[in-house]
Scaffold this motif. Structure first.
Motif, PDB file in Angstrom:
ATOM      1  N   TYR A  12       5.095  -1.840  -3.649  1.00  0.00           N
ATOM      2  CA  TYR A  12       6.018  -0.734  -3.447  1.00  0.00           C
ATOM      3  C   TYR A  12       7.242  -1.189  -2.663  1.00  0.00           C
ATOM      4  N   THR A  22      10.094   6.141  -3.020  1.00  0.00           N
ATOM      5  CA  THR A  22       9.142   5.066  -3.250  1.00  0.00           C
ATOM      6  C   THR A  22       9.195   4.680  -4.725  1.00  0.00           C
ATOM      7  N   PHE A  48       4.547   8.500   5.699  1.00  0.00           N
ATOM      8  CA  PHE A  48       5.283   9.573   5.030  1.00  0.00           C
ATOM      9  C   PHE A  48       5.219  10.872   5.827  1.00  0.00           C
ATOM     10  N   ARG A  49       4.066  11.172   6.413  1.00  0.00           N
ATOM     11  CA  ARG A  49       3.942  12.386   7.228  1.00  0.00           C
ATOM     12  C   ARG A  49       4.867  12.327   8.447  1.00  0.00           C
ATOM     13  N   ASP A 101       8.548  12.745   7.284  1.00  0.00           N
ATOM     14  CA  ASP A 101       8.814  14.157   6.986  1.00  0.00           C
ATOM     15  C   ASP A 101       9.013  14.952   8.275  1.00  0.00           C
ATOM     16  N   MET A 118       0.511   6.823   3.502  1.00  0.00           N
ATOM     17  CA  MET A 118       0.578   8.272   3.705  1.00  0.00           C
ATOM     18  C   MET A 118       0.856   8.665   5.164  1.00  0.00           C
ATOM     19  N   PRO A 119       0.246   8.011   6.174  1.00  0.00           N
ATOM     20  CA  PRO A 119       0.583   8.380   7.564  1.00  0.00           C
ATOM     21  C   PRO A 119       2.080   8.202   7.861  1.00  0.00           C
ATOM     22  N   CYS A 176       0.859  -1.189   0.000  1.00  0.00           N
ATOM     23  CA  CYS A 176       0.000   0.000   0.000  1.00  0.00           C
ATOM     24  C   CYS A 176       0.893   1.236   0.000  1.00  0.00           C
ATOM     25  N   HIS A 177       0.290   2.388  -0.187  1.00  0.00           N
ATOM     26  CA  HIS A 177       1.020   3.656  -0.197  1.00  0.00           C
ATOM     27  C   HIS A 177       0.759   4.330   1.151  1.00  0.00           C
TER      28      HIS A 177
END
Length: 74
Positions: free
Chosen positions: A67, A59, A47-48, A51, A44-45, A41-42
């Motif tokens: 991925y 990725t 990645f935040r 960062d 997003m949590p 899956c991608h």
């Protein structure tokens, strides 16, 4: 000092286990250490958080997973 390159396969795990596994693995990373995450899956949590906490990542499509995410300390 020798740099570590770790591979973490989190495919098939139920949330939030993949996120927790990644964060615990990179918690003690030194400059030059690298983690490759195999994931379907991608996240997003994730990645935040990366960062916010000073990590860099790339990725790309994986050979064995949807991925592959490379993570290292900035």
């Amino acid at each position: 000092m020798k740099h570590r390159h770790l591979v973490l396969d989190v495919r098939g795990m139920e949330p939030p286990e993949p996120l927790e596994r990644v964060l615990s693995t990179i918690d003690d990373f030194a400059e030059g250490d690298r983690l490759t995450v195999l994931i379907d899956c991608h996240p997003m949590p994730l990645f935040r958080i990366l960062d916010r906490d000073g990590y860099a990542y790339t990725t790309h499509p994986g050979a064995e997973s949807l991925y592959e995410i490379a993570i290292w300390r900035r």
